[in-house]
Every structure is written in structure tokens, then in C-alpha cells.
Design a protein around this motif. Structure first.
Motif, PDB file in Angstrom:
ATOM      1  N   ASN A  30      39.767  36.938  -0.481  1.00  0.00           N
ATOM      2  CA  ASN A  30      41.091  36.604  -0.727  1.00  0.00           C
ATOM      3  C   ASN A  30      40.991  34.987  -1.673  1.00  0.00           C
ATOM      4  N   ARG A  31      40.970  35.102  -2.403  1.00  0.00           N
ATOM      5  CA  ARG A  31      40.933  33.829  -3.432  1.00  0.00           C
ATOM      6  C   ARG A  31      41.721  34.415  -4.874  1.00  0.00           C
ATOM      7  N   PRO A  32      42.377  33.335  -5.671  1.00  0.00           N
ATOM      8  CA  PRO A  32      42.000  33.932  -7.303  1.00  0.00           C
ATOM      9  C   PRO A  32      41.251  33.946  -8.043  1.00  0.00           C
ATOM     10  N   PHE A  33      40.830  34.956  -8.532  1.00  0.00           N
ATOM     11  CA  PHE A  33      38.933  34.941  -9.583  1.00  0.00           C
ATOM     12  C   PHE A  33      39.900  35.411 -10.938  1.00  0.00           C
ATOM     13  N   LEU A  34      39.096  33.838 -11.400  1.00  0.00           N
ATOM     14  CA  LEU A  34      38.931  34.516 -12.882  1.00  0.00           C
ATOM     15  C   LEU A  34      37.975  35.729 -13.686  1.00  0.00           C
ATOM     16  N   ASN A  35      38.338  37.113 -13.828  1.00  0.00           N
ATOM     17  CA  ASN A  35      37.313  37.441 -14.631  1.00  0.00           C
ATOM     18  C   ASN A  35      37.614  38.091 -16.048  1.00  0.00           C
ATOM     19  N   MET A  36      36.253  38.125 -16.306  1.00  0.00           N
ATOM     20  CA  MET A  36      36.108  38.329 -17.664  1.00  0.00           C
ATOM     21  C   MET A  36      35.724  39.827 -18.383  1.00  0.00           C
ATOM     22  N   GLY A  37      37.034  40.108 -18.800  1.00  0.00           N
ATOM     23  CA  GLY A  37      36.596  41.690 -20.072  1.00  0.00           C
ATOM     24  C   GLY A  37      35.922  42.462 -18.185  1.00  0.00           C
ATOM     25  N   LYS A  38      34.463  42.844 -19.162  1.00  0.00           N
ATOM     26  CA  LYS A  38      34.030  43.869 -18.632  1.00  0.00           C
ATOM     27  C   LYS A  38      33.366  43.232 -17.275  1.00  0.00           C
TER      28      LYS A  38
END
Lengths: 393, 409
Positions: free
Chosen positions: B46-54
Motif C-alpha cells: 500500500n505505497r505509491p509506485f511509479l509504473n512505466m508503460g507496460k
């Protein structure tokens, strides 16, 4: 907005002094250096302070047999200790006879690191318990000359006041280096430190404490108490020098409210009753290698001599030339601050058996029997004045 | 070792960022990370994550920085600036039902690098997941839920870090599961890991001190005594009331044998903890706290300097007082808060006198916090505490102000 900013700045930086809890008054704490130390002396004092409070555990050499884990555990804030760290000496029943080392003496190591068995007291052996004293102002006491101490000795009570007072003559350890102010007698030297004055100087007291109280060996005392064999030194010579310097330069306790009318009256009664025959109020040091200790007048209320204190305080064991019933007059400076280091209560006399100053006085016997009786006969007002005076020390 | 980890992490970051000129490729999972949401056991995810495209890798982290001006009995060390920690997360979905998450912490400006968490989770059923790797033992709630941005206080709770040993992580395996039923959620976790060691009763703190074992990095290589540490936790949550958890951690801590030679008897350590959090309906006052009891088998021939029983805990009360657009942050919140905490490192009585043993501390920390968004907090604390030595002498009074920022990134 600008005002808000300025207010915040004021709050953060300006109010800092008021934000942290108030400091204790200088006279209410025992810790701290004597006045007038040079910068280099101050830093050695600090190094000693750190070493005094260094905690020993298995990895840095504790034990295997020990009584406590740091100097500061037994002398908290440099003050008197608590029965939790009272230590036991045994094995020497006659004066001038070396303790019987085959039974594990002279000191009982009643605690052991996990996996080891602590010592227990051999059946039927006489022993005595020592509650840790305060370690303040000792530099001044160690700066005195042996002659100054001998001036008050009166072994045959030639002045007929019922009070004799004898020095404890101690065979010095081989690392001992006599100073100009020492005056040997038959190769022995006058002891000044400890309940029976069994240590000649602060170095002997310190290396003995490392070895016997904490199981820490040094080049001075290389024998491990559990095996009786030598080990690599567990504390450096420099650390020991720093501690000795620290002990020499710890300030003498400062009297609180000395001008209070009751305190002044109590002080007069203390002299009138002749408590001051043993608890000598005033001394002046000669020249010393530490400028702050030179030619200083100070008020420890001791004569550093042994006195017959009567059968109730005779524990049956002894040290050096002291008899089983003889005890060194303890300094009374800092007395009123004792509860601040003894967990909120008084534990007075050599083993902490007295739970108040009054109880301590009433336990005096032997040479002090008459003076004790005079104290008991005082009106309750006068008694209160003496107690108030003693608490102010 | 430190350097390698740092390099790997930094290259991962640059790798992900490089070529991402098109910033629309980034997707930030906007999770409300303040404490009141989700079950405590979900804290690691339960933490903010940075996702990159696929790309199946997501990145995240948080950092804490603070300023303090503290003093003890009138003596102050002056003004101090610190970065207590910076933490990087890397998570990846290996498969729809296999996840990897790691959390690497750099403490005190990189002095200390620690793998706080690095585990693979296999999901067989909501009630049956297998987790293996470096896990955070679920004792109390703080240990698993320790990210700075989630709290209103600069310092971590004393009981959680100086009695329990947050952040306490170890290599091991275990199972966990969760079941939802309308407004209710039930969760459990059970792990076997490497454990504590002899330093908990032999250390420079001069007291029984569980965190001492954290300095033993060998616990990531092998157990010091071959006896697993059991940690188990059960938690129950009602969405409109709150969550309560009970947890246990215990095992043999000492190296009782070496090379088949018996050195000592087996000595146990047992910890029991209760944690809870709740939000009052209309006022939105938020409460979170935990309390723990520690029992340690200390040899009676050793010294009472090292206590065989400890207890302590904390409670935080957080009251949002303003919720609106502030300085252009459209959902900013201002909270007033207060923490009360207590630790007794040595519960018991002296053998010599029968008097109670000291060695305890209490603290009160009023606070003001500004949350421009859910991931970031600016804290203003006043800390006042009283610490009593083992003999029960007059307490040392410690106090001062602490300003801190903490944010996920």
C-alpha cells in the motif's frame, strides 16, 4: 504573511533557550570539573568521563566474573551507589596478613556472564559489604601530604579526648610510584581511598576496580579473576590515565544554602559535639602538578584515618593494617545529594545499613560512643539543625 | 556491498527513466497512503509506485529529512539536521499471481544500507499465500508500517524501535491470507525466520535490548542457533470501526551450542503485542497505537542490569482541522496530533532491596502537520520526555523541537 514568517523564525531560534528543559543548578549535581582547568585538561577530563561510563559486556571484556558493568553503574552521576551494586570482601581476618587467595578472595564476584558460574561465599568465612561511595573531590584529598594526615593521627590518644585515629599502612603494588608527598613506613604507604583506606592512590583504586569489580584486566592488574591467570589487557593504559585524571579533577561538592540560620546553628553544634574531631571540616592542599588543585582550601569533613567504631560495626574481616572494627572516616561533602544517586533513598555507612542520616549517627560506637550519646541527648530542635546542616553538605 | 546495491538501484532508476521522454508513459498509482486505509499487513504494497508503460517493474521510495533542537537538563547539542533514512522500493509482477517487492534502506546518509524487505509472494488463494525472502516480522503494527510519510511525527515511537526492534526483518518463509466479508476483513500471517542472538542481553546499552541483534548482519546468512523464530499475527478489520491485531514472536535467542558442544541451556525470548487503529465517525479523529510485552530468559547468575521483562507502547491521536485548497494544493490537510509513549526496559524488583527497578521513559509529543497531498507530510513536533535510570533516580528531562519532511517519491 511576513509577520507570520518572522514569528516562526523567532519561535524556532529565539525561543530555543526556553524550549529545552531547565538545567539543574551547579550545586545540585556532583558531576563536572573543578574550576580553572586548561583546555587540554578539560579534554582529558571529558575522555575520563566517557571511560568512567563505558559499559562492559562480553565482547569488550566483561567478566567472566564481575559485580557490575561500568564504573558509572556503581557510582551513578559520580555519587553514592545503591545496594544493587554493593560488593563483598572476605578472606582476610587478621590485620597485616595477606588475604587467603585460595578461597577466591579478596572480593566476591557474585555475577557471571552467561555460561559461567559466579562465586559464592565460602562457608563460615567472615566478610564485609561495601556500598559504593561518591567519587567527587578526590583530587583534593589525593593532593594532601602524608604529613598532613599524620598530623591528626593520635594512635595512643595522647590528648585524652577518647579519639585516636590511625592511618592504614598498605604494602604498595609493584606499579606504584611514590610521590614527594608520600612518607613510607617500613616500605608501606598510607592508604587514603576505600572504606578501610586500603588504596594508596587513585591509580590503585581504579585498576583494582576494573579488575575486581568488572573483570577487566590491564597491564597493571593482568590476572583474570576467574582463572587466576594473566590475559591480554582489556583496557588501555591511556584509558586508565584518563580515568585517574577525571577522578583527580572532578569538582568538590558545593554546599547548598550555607547561610540558612538552621544550617549555621547545625554547623556550630557539629563542632561543639566534636563530630569534627574525626570529620575534620577544612583542609588546604600544597602545590600540585594540576594548577587547579594547588593551595586550595576545601571542606570534605574527613581525617582519612581509621577509627574504632565499636562492635556493632565490626564485620570480622579486614584489609591492610586496619582492625576488623576500624573504618575510615568518610567525607561528608555531598551527603545531602545521596538520595539523588541512590534511587531516592539514603543507604549510609560502609554497607548502606543506615536508611537516614540520623540512623547513621546513632550507629556510631567505639571512639564515637560518647559523642553519639551527646547527639542523642540533644533537644529535637538541635538534632534537626544538625541534620539540616548535614543535608546542606 | 553497499556500493553494489546502490549501483544496481540507481541503474534501474536511470534505465526506467531514460528514454521516457514521453512523460505520459509514467503512471503514478495514486494510493491514499495515510494510515487509515487498508489493512496493516498490506502496508508493504500500500505505497505509491511509479509504473512505466507496460514494463512489469514499478519503482518507489520515500525519504525523511529533519531538523531538531533538543536538550537534556539544560544542556543542548545545538541545531541538528539529519536525513534519518531514504528508502527505495522495486516491485515487479513476475506473473499475475507471483509478485516481487524489495525495500532497500539507506540510513544516516548512506552509513548503513539494509535490505528491509525482499520477498516473493505466491498467491494460491486469498487465504493462502506463500512468502519467502527477507520479510518484516509482523510483530505489532509499526514494524510493517513504518514509512515516514504515513506518520505525523519526526521520531519513530521509542517502544517500537528501542524495545521492539523496528525495522526488524529477517530471512524466512511463511504463509499469509486475507478474507473479506462485506465490511469485514480478517487476515493472518505466520512466518519462520532466523532470529535474535546473545547480544540482546550483552550490549553497550547496558539493558536488555532487542535491537542489538540488528547489527548482526550474519542473520541473513545463517541462524546463530538453528532455532527458527516464530512470528504470527491475526488481525480483524471493520471498515467503519477500525482494525485490531494481536501478534506473537518468540524463539530461542542464544547460541546454546557450537559445533555440537553445549555452551548453555536454551534461552527463550517471547513477545506479545496488541495493535489497533480507528477513526471516529464525524470528527474524523484518527487513533493508532500498539502495546507490547517482552519476556527474556536472562540467567539468574547474570545481572539484573538486563531485565527479563519489558513493556511499552504508544498511541497517536490525529485530528484533521483543515481540509481544503492551501497554497494551490487542492486537497491539502492540516492536522493537529499528539503522541503519548512509554517504555519500561526492566520490569521487576531488585533482589537486594525488593524495590522496583527503574529504566523507563515516557514522552508526550504534540504536533502540527501539513499534508499538501496524501504522499507528503511536513511535521512540526515538540517532544518532551523523562527518562529514569535503573536505580530510579530523578529523571533526566529531555525536550525540544523537531521539524521534518517525509515524502514518497
Amino acid at each position: 504573511m511576513k509577520r507570520l514568517f518572522l514569528v516562526s523564525v523567532w519561535f524556532v531560534f529565539g525561543a530555543c533557550e526556553r524550549i529545552i528543559p531547565e538545567s539543574l543548578l551547579e550545586e545540585e549535581v556532583l558531576d563536572g570539573p573543578i574550576e580553572g582547568l586548561s583546555k587540554s585538561e578539560q579534554s582529558q577530563f571529558l575522555a575520563g568521563d566517557i571511560a568512567f561510563n563505558e559499559v562492559f559486556f562480553e565482547d569488550n571484556g566483561l567478566g567472566p566474573l564481575f559485580v557490575a558493568t561500568s564504573c558509572g553503574s556503581c557510582h551513578p552521576g559520580d555519587g553514592k551507589g545503591h545496594p544493587f551494586t554493593t560488593l563483598t570482601r572476605f578472606g582476610q581476618t587478621q590485620p597485616n596478613v595477606a588475604p587467603d587467595l585460595t578461597i577466591g578472595g579478596p572480593q566476591l564476584q557474585n555475577r557471571a556472564i552467561p555460561g559461567y558460574e559466579p562465586e559464592s561465599l565460602p562457608e563460615g568465612v567472615p566478610f564485609m559489604k561495601f556500598n559504593p561511595p561518591a567519587v567527587t573531590g578526590l583530587g583534593l584529598l589525593s593532593a594532601l601530604t602524608d604529613q598532613q594526615i599524620l598530623d591528626n593521627a593520635d594512635p595512643f590518644d595522647l590528648d585524652g579526648d577518647g579519639i585516636s585515629g590511625v592511618p592504614n599502612y598498605i604494602t604498595p603494588p609493584d606499579y606504584f610510584i611514590p610521590q614527594w608527598y608520600h612518607q613510607p613506613f617500613n616500605g608501606q604507604f598510607i592508604g587514603r581511598f576505600g572504606k578501610k583506606a586500603a588504596a594508596i592512590d587513585l591509580l590503585q583504586q581504579t585498576v583494582g576496580a576494573y579488575n575486581q569489580d568488572m573483570g577487566i584486566t590491564s597491564t597493571f592488574e593482568p590476572i583474570d579473576t576467574s582463572t587466576g591467570l594473566s590475559t591480554d589487557p582489556e583496557v588501555s593504559d591511556q584509558t586508565i590515565r584518563d580515568i585517574v585524571f577525571y577522578l583527580r579533577t572532578l569538582k568538590d561538592p558545593i554546599q547548598r544554602n550555607p547561610n540558612d540560620a538552621q544550617v549555621i546553628k547545625g554547623k556550630q553544634l557539629f563542632t561543639d559535639l566534636n563530630c569534627s574531631a574525626c570529620h575534620i571540616p577544612e583542609w588546604t592542599t600544597p602545590q600540585s602538578d594540576i594548577a587547579s588543585l594547588s593551595e586550595k582550601t576545601f571542606y570534605p569533613y574527613t581525617d582519612l584515618l581509621l577509627h574504632d567504631m565499636g562492635p556493632a560495626l565490626d564485620d570480622g574481616a579486614t584489609e591492610g593494617s586496619a582492625e576488623t572494627y576500624e573504618w575510615k572516616t568518610p567525607a561528608l561533602w555531598g551527603l545531602g545529594l545521596s538520595p539523588g544517586s541512590q534511587g531516592g533513598a539514603y543507604f549510609l555507612m560502609h554497607d548502606g545499613r543506615a536508611k537516614s542520616i540520623e540512623e547513621a549517627i546513632v550507629m556510631h560506637g567505639g571512639e564515637a560512643e560518647q559523642i553519639k550519646n551527646d547527639f542523642v541527648a540533644l533537644s529535637s530542635e538541635d538534632k534537626a539543625a544538625i541534620l539540616k546542616f548535614l543535608e546542606s553538605l | 556491498m553497499k556500493l553494489t546495491i546502490l549501483t544496481i538501484y540507481l541503474s534501474l532508476f536511470t534505465l526506467v527513466l531514460y528514454g521516457q521522454v514521453d512523460s505520459s508513459l509514467f503512471k503514478r498509482t495514486a494510493i491514499d497512503t495515510t494510515l487509515a486505509k487498508g489493512m496493516n499487513m498490506d502496508a508493504v504494497y500500500n505505497r505509491p509506485f511509479l509504473n512505466m508503460g507496460k514494463l512489469p517493474v514499478s519503482l518507489g521510495g520515500y525519504m525523511e529529512a529533519d531538523y531538531q533542537y533538543m536538550g537534556e537538563d539544560g544542556i543542548t547539542e545545538g541545531h541538528t539536521f539529519r536525513i534519518p533514512r531514504m528508502t527505495l522500493f522495486v516491485a515487479s509482477s513476475i506473473h499475475r499471481k507471483i509478485k516481487f517487492l524489495s525495500e532497500i534502506e539507506f540510513e544516516e546518509g548512506g552509513e548503513e544500507v539494509a535490505i528491509e524487505f525482499a520477498a516473493i509472494d505466491f498467491n494460491f488463494h486469498p487465504m493462502l499465500n506463500l512468502r519467502g525472502g527477507v520479510i518484516m516480522n509482523p510483530i505489532g503494527a509499526f514494524n510493517q508500517n513504518h514509512d515516514g510519510p504515513k506518520w505525523e511525527f519526526v521520531d519513530r515511537p521509542v517502544a517500537a524501535t528501542q524495545m521492539l526492534s523496528a525495522t526488524w526483518s529477517n530471512v524466512g518463509f511463511g504463509l499469509y491470507g486475507k478474507q473479506y466479508l462485506k465490511n469485514w476483513a480478517f487476515g493472518y500471517e505466520v512466518y519462520l525466520t532466523n532470529g535474535f542472538d546473545d547480544t540482546i542481553i550483552s550490549n553497550a546499552e547496558n539493558k536488555t535490548f532487542l535491537p542489538s541483534s540488528k547489527t548482526n548482519k550474519e542473520r541473513f546468512e545463517e541462524s546463530n542457533n538453528g532455532e527458527p523464530l516464530v512470528t504470527a499475527k491475526m488481525a480483524l478489520r471493520q471498515n467503519s470501526i477500525g482494525e485490531i491485531g494481536i501478534s506473537y514472536m518468540g524463539g530461542v535467542y542464544n547460541t546454546y551450542q557450537d559445533d555440537g558442544i553445549i555452551l548453555d541451556v536454551k534461552r527463550r525470548l517471547d513477545v506479545f503485542a496488541i495493535d489497533f487503529n480507528t477513526t471516529l465517525p464525524t470528527l474524523n479523529t484518527y487513533f493508532v497505537g500498539e502495546w507490547a510485552w517482552v519476556w527474556v530468559n536472562v540467567p539468574s547468575s547474570f545481572t539484573q542490569q538486563y531485565g527479563n521483562k519489558q513493556q511499552g507502547g504508544f498511541i497517536d491521536i490525529v485530528q484533521p482541522i483543515l481540509r481544503r485548497n492551501i497554497f494551490g494544493f487542492d486537497k491539502a490537510i492540516i492536522n493537529i496530533a499528539c503522541r503519548l509513549e512509554y517504555v519500561d526496559w526492566n520490569v521487576g524488583n531488585f533482589k537486594e532491596t525488593g524495590d522496583s527497578i527503574g529504566d523507563h521513559l515516557w514522552a508526550i509529543v504534540p504536533a502540527l502537520s501539513f499534508r499538501p497531498n496524501a504522499q507528503t507530510v511536513i511535521m512540526f513536533n515538540y517532544r518532551y520526555m523523562q527518562q529514569t535510570d535503573i536505580l530510579g533516580n530523578p529523571a533526566a528531562k529531555i525536550g525540544g523541537i523537531q521539524l521534518g519532511i517525509a515524502s514518497y517519491f
